[in-house]
Structure formats: C-alpha cells, structure tokens
Design a protein around this motif. Sequence first.
Motif, mmCIF file in Angstrom:
data_model
loop_
_atom_site.group_PDB
_atom_site.id
_atom_site.type_symbol
_atom_site.label_atom_id
_atom_site.label_comp_id
_atom_site.label_asym_id
_atom_site.label_seq_id
_atom_site.Cartn_x
_atom_site.Cartn_y
_atom_site.Cartn_z
ATOM 1 N N MET A 219 0.748 -1.266 0.112
ATOM 2 C CA MET A 219 0.123 0.003 0.108
ATOM 3 C C MET A 219 0.802 1.229 0.064
ATOM 4 O O MET A 219 0.201 2.356 -0.672
ATOM 5 C CB MET A 219 -1.192 0.183 1.023
ATOM 6 C CG MET A 219 -2.112 -1.033 1.011
ATOM 7 S SD MET A 219 -3.061 -1.053 -0.516
ATOM 8 C CE MET A 219 -2.802 -2.486 -1.200
ATOM 9 N N LYS A 220 2.214 1.124 0.744
ATOM 10 C CA LYS A 220 2.911 2.473 0.604
ATOM 11 C C LYS A 220 3.280 2.623 -0.849
ATOM 12 O O LYS A 220 3.059 3.815 -1.416
ATOM 13 C CB LYS A 220 4.228 1.918 1.137
ATOM 14 C CG LYS A 220 4.228 2.515 2.782
ATOM 15 C CD LYS A 220 5.548 2.652 3.531
ATOM 16 C CE LYS A 220 5.186 2.469 4.863
ATOM 17 N NZ LYS A 220 6.111 1.462 5.592
ATOM 18 N N HIS A 221 3.740 1.523 -1.645
ATOM 19 C CA HIS A 221 3.823 1.890 -3.240
ATOM 20 C C HIS A 221 2.590 2.465 -3.856
ATOM 21 O O HIS A 221 2.723 3.192 -4.614
ATOM 22 C CB HIS A 221 4.318 0.554 -3.772
ATOM 23 C CG HIS A 221 4.281 0.654 -5.373
ATOM 24 N ND1 HIS A 221 5.548 0.989 -5.997
ATOM 25 C CD2 HIS A 221 3.521 0.769 -6.262
ATOM 26 C CE1 HIS A 221 5.392 1.070 -7.201
ATOM 27 N NE2 HIS A 221 4.023 0.916 -7.481
ATOM 28 N N TYR A 222 1.401 1.651 -3.516
ATOM 29 C CA TYR A 222 0.318 2.091 -4.271
ATOM 30 C C TYR A 222 -0.130 3.451 -3.949
ATOM 31 O O TYR A 222 -0.636 4.099 -4.889
ATOM 32 C CB TYR A 222 -0.851 1.144 -3.527
ATOM 33 C CG TYR A 222 -2.327 0.943 -4.326
ATOM 34 C CD1 TYR A 222 -2.122 1.049 -5.800
ATOM 35 C CD2 TYR A 222 -3.353 0.759 -3.829
ATOM 36 C CE1 TYR A 222 -3.470 1.038 -6.609
ATOM 37 C CE2 TYR A 222 -4.758 0.563 -4.471
ATOM 38 C CZ TYR A 222 -4.862 0.783 -5.731
ATOM 39 O OH TYR A 222 -5.856 0.817 -6.321
ATOM 40 N N MET A 223 -0.112 4.031 -2.767
ATOM 41 C CA MET A 223 -0.560 5.360 -2.264
ATOM 42 C C MET A 223 0.482 6.215 -3.017
ATOM 43 O O MET A 223 -0.200 7.151 -3.486
ATOM 44 C CB MET A 223 -0.353 5.323 -0.671
ATOM 45 C CG MET A 223 -1.105 6.689 -0.479
ATOM 46 S SD MET A 223 -1.136 6.600 1.421
ATOM 47 C CE MET A 223 -2.288 6.099 1.965
ATOM 48 N N ALA A 224 1.638 5.991 -3.156
ATOM 49 C CA ALA A 224 2.667 6.883 -3.739
ATOM 50 C C ALA A 224 2.508 6.961 -5.104
ATOM 51 O O ALA A 224 2.279 8.045 -5.862
ATOM 52 C CB ALA A 224 4.065 6.499 -3.484
ATOM 53 N N ALA A 225 2.227 5.908 -5.817
ATOM 54 C CA ALA A 225 1.789 5.918 -7.291
ATOM 55 C C ALA A 225 0.443 6.670 -7.619
ATOM 56 O O ALA A 225 0.359 7.262 -8.710
ATOM 57 C CB ALA A 225 1.735 4.380 -7.925
ATOM 58 N N CYS A 226 -0.537 6.288 -6.750
ATOM 59 C CA CYS A 226 -1.732 6.800 -6.923
ATOM 60 C C CYS A 226 -1.589 8.499 -6.991
ATOM 61 O O CYS A 226 -2.050 9.193 -7.574
ATOM 62 C CB CYS A 226 -2.858 6.480 -6.133
ATOM 63 S SG CYS A 226 -3.413 4.928 -6.503
ATOM 64 N N ARG A 227 -0.827 8.988 -5.884
ATOM 65 C CA ARG A 227 -0.511 10.504 -5.750
ATOM 66 C C ARG A 227 0.107 11.130 -7.147
ATOM 67 O O ARG A 227 -0.183 12.150 -7.302
ATOM 68 C CB ARG A 227 0.767 10.600 -4.518
ATOM 69 C CG ARG A 227 -0.097 10.421 -3.285
ATOM 70 C CD ARG A 227 -0.027 11.759 -2.176
ATOM 71 N NE ARG A 227 -1.341 11.507 -1.187
ATOM 72 C CZ ARG A 227 -0.856 11.195 -0.120
ATOM 73 N NH1 ARG A 227 0.092 11.277 0.162
ATOM 74 N NH2 ARG A 227 -1.916 11.426 0.790
ATOM 75 N N LEU A 228 1.118 10.235 -7.496
ATOM 76 C CA LEU A 228 1.765 10.751 -8.681
ATOM 77 C C LEU A 228 0.608 10.773 -9.664
ATOM 78 O O LEU A 228 1.023 11.771 -10.959
ATOM 79 C CB LEU A 228 2.881 9.648 -9.104
ATOM 80 C CG LEU A 228 4.075 9.765 -8.622
ATOM 81 C CD1 LEU A 228 4.964 8.771 -9.321
ATOM 82 C CD2 LEU A 228 4.815 11.175 -8.954
ATOM 83 N N HIS A 229 -0.439 10.187 -9.711
ATOM 84 C CA HIS A 229 -1.362 10.329 -10.684
ATOM 85 C C HIS A 229 -2.626 11.159 -10.416
ATOM 86 O O HIS A 229 -3.838 11.176 -10.887
ATOM 87 C CB HIS A 229 -1.741 8.928 -11.457
ATOM 88 C CG HIS A 229 -0.768 8.244 -12.178
ATOM 89 N ND1 HIS A 229 0.230 7.811 -11.622
ATOM 90 C CD2 HIS A 229 -0.687 8.376 -13.462
ATOM 91 C CE1 HIS A 229 1.039 7.297 -12.479
ATOM 92 N NE2 HIS A 229 0.610 7.564 -13.737
ATOM 93 N N GLY A 230 -2.332 11.956 -9.283
ATOM 94 C CA GLY A 230 -3.632 13.141 -9.086
ATOM 95 C C GLY A 230 -4.661 12.357 -8.192
ATOM 96 O O GLY A 230 -5.282 13.215 -7.776
ATOM 97 N N ALA A 231 -4.348 11.252 -7.427
ATOM 98 C CA ALA A 231 -5.339 10.893 -6.475
ATOM 99 C C ALA A 231 -4.791 10.851 -4.954
ATOM 100 O O ALA A 231 -3.786 10.372 -4.805
ATOM 101 C CB ALA A 231 -5.902 9.361 -6.786
ATOM 102 N N GLU A 232 -5.414 11.414 -4.276
ATOM 103 C CA GLU A 232 -4.786 11.640 -3.058
ATOM 104 C C GLU A 232 -4.586 10.450 -2.150
ATOM 105 O O GLU A 232 -3.878 10.059 -1.485
ATOM 106 C CB GLU A 232 -5.648 12.627 -1.974
ATOM 107 C CG GLU A 232 -4.934 12.969 -0.703
ATOM 108 C CD GLU A 232 -5.504 13.940 0.060
ATOM 109 O OE1 GLU A 232 -6.922 14.267 0.108
ATOM 110 O OE2 GLU A 232 -4.927 14.315 1.209
#
Length: 305
Positions: A219-232
């Motif tokens: 989830m750490k990876h998933y959260m960071a990747a989603c952030r890069l794509h504009g989702a908090e």
Amino acid sequence: MAEKIILDVDTGHDDMVAIVMASGLEEIDLLGVVAVAGNQVLEKTLHNTLNVCQLIGESAPVFAGMDRPIIRERVVAGDIHGKSGLDGPTFPPLNKQAERGHGVNFIIDTVMGNPHEVTLVPTGPLSDIAMAIRLEPRLPKVVKQIVLMGGSLGAGNRTPYAEFNIFADGEAASIVFNSGAPIVMMGLDVTLQVLLDRERLDRYSRFSSKTATMFNASMKHYMAACRLHGAEYPAMHDPCCVAYVADPTIFTTEEHSIEVELKDEERYGKTIALPPTPNKPTLVGMGADTSLFWPLLERAFSNLP
Ligand code: BDR
Ligand code: CA
C-alpha cells in the motif's frame, strides 16, 4: 453456507487485497484463482498471484488464464502497479506452482460441475470469462452470478471515458455484459468511495502479521503511485467485489443493462447504462457503507498468518 467463488485476477495491489479478503473471510469458499494478463503481462500477474497465495497460506489451486485480450493488443498498467505488477513487498522464495491446464477450462469445469452455486469474481480484464462463455455457451445460465470490477457510469480512469479493466479488453467485456448472466458491476462509481487514507494505513502499519506486513509494503507503493497520478488516496477497487459477495448490504445498487463502446476509438471501453432488460441484467454498485467494509478486511487479517 459459505459462497463458492473463483477469483480471476491480474494481481496488482488491489487484486492482492481481494485475494486476502477472499482467503480470510468465513463467508467465502475460494475454489480457485485464475491469473489473467492486465495490470502486467501474464507471467508477472501469475507470479504475483502465486506469491500472495503462498504468503497467506491459501491452498486453493492457481491457474494461468489468457495472456492477452481476445482481439486487441495488450495494454498494461505499469504506471500504477510498477514493473513487477506488485511493486513494494518482498516475498520469500516461491514454491507454490500453477496447476497444469488452462484457467478457462478450470472456470468452465467448476461452474458446470456446481450448477447455480459458483460466483465468478473477475477483477482484471474480462478475457478469461468471455472465452469461457464462448467455449461453453450454457455457462451464463449455470453460473450463480458474476461480480466484476470494471467500468464506470461517469468518467474513466484509463481514458476520460473508460475504466482500465474494460479498456484493456472491451470486446471481452461486451461478450460478458451481453451474455445474459446475472452481473454485478463494481465500477468506479462505487470503488472510488472506498479509499485507504493515511490514518488507516498508519493504523494497519502497527499490525505485524506476515499478511499485514505484505499489505502495508504494497500500500505504500500504491499510495505513492496514485499520488503521482493525482489521487490523494488509493481506491480499494477489487476487494469491493469480494466484500459484495460476503455482505451485499454494504453496497447500494441500480439496475441497468450495460453496453460497451467498441466502435468509437476515442470512447473505446466506455460502459453505457441503458434501461434494464430481462435478458441483460446488471446491478451497478453506486454507494458503499465503508464503516462495514474495513471490518471485513481486519477480520481477514486476523484469520490469516
Ligand atoms: C482496476 O484497474 C486495475 O489497475 C486495478 O487492479 C483494478 O482492477 C481499476 O480501474
Ligand atoms: Ca485488478
């Protein structure tokens, strides 16, 4: 009695959470897992699926399914799920092996051998399910239901119009939605309501079981990747399907019949809601009571190593 399901996954981050919930909840009897190409190429999604099942001690058989869409070129989602398709966690050496035989044949044999008892839960592109329907045209009448992650009645996430799983094999999705099987569509309308926020991730980071450690690193990876794509915060798309099977009262639904845009390239993969017809019954998830969702995940954690 527990609900018999087959998971059909393109194991990625949220697919992993779906496997954890299916394995850890008493309401679910996981008959088998089929890996399909989607978030990454089949070799990687199969490897990830085997790694997750081995780590959580899930003994259900794992099969390889379709390595590409039924007509179009393959697309992957490496920007979100990383090079491996499940970047973040480290796994011990892999001993669990895929079964011999094709995942599509496993789906057909299991559904036909247990009439009106098996729910199919596809959380990737619908290539395997469409192929099973083409090979065994009686399947839509014999399957209990298909609870799928895909589509959106609003905007897409892969293109402005299309959600990733439907975009990745629109022709397969069209076969499934037109098959006459009872379908529940868990699309972005509902899955974007089930978000893993920082507070919850912090809470889970205090859980130290093997399963929770894998979850937290993923989830750490998933959260960071989603952030890069504009989702908090990242959405728990795929586990919504398993949660629906375990407890449908978590979700509100609307009845429609769904068409998939295949002709207009710009809108390719858009799911279009039409008035319901008896031969194309689709319940579309619209609302989620997240206060009932998270306890399911936490119970799954507590039942797994
Ligand atoms: C879907 O796309 C995939 O990347 C996720 O695993 C999920 O199944 C969300 O659009
Ligand atoms: Ca998925």
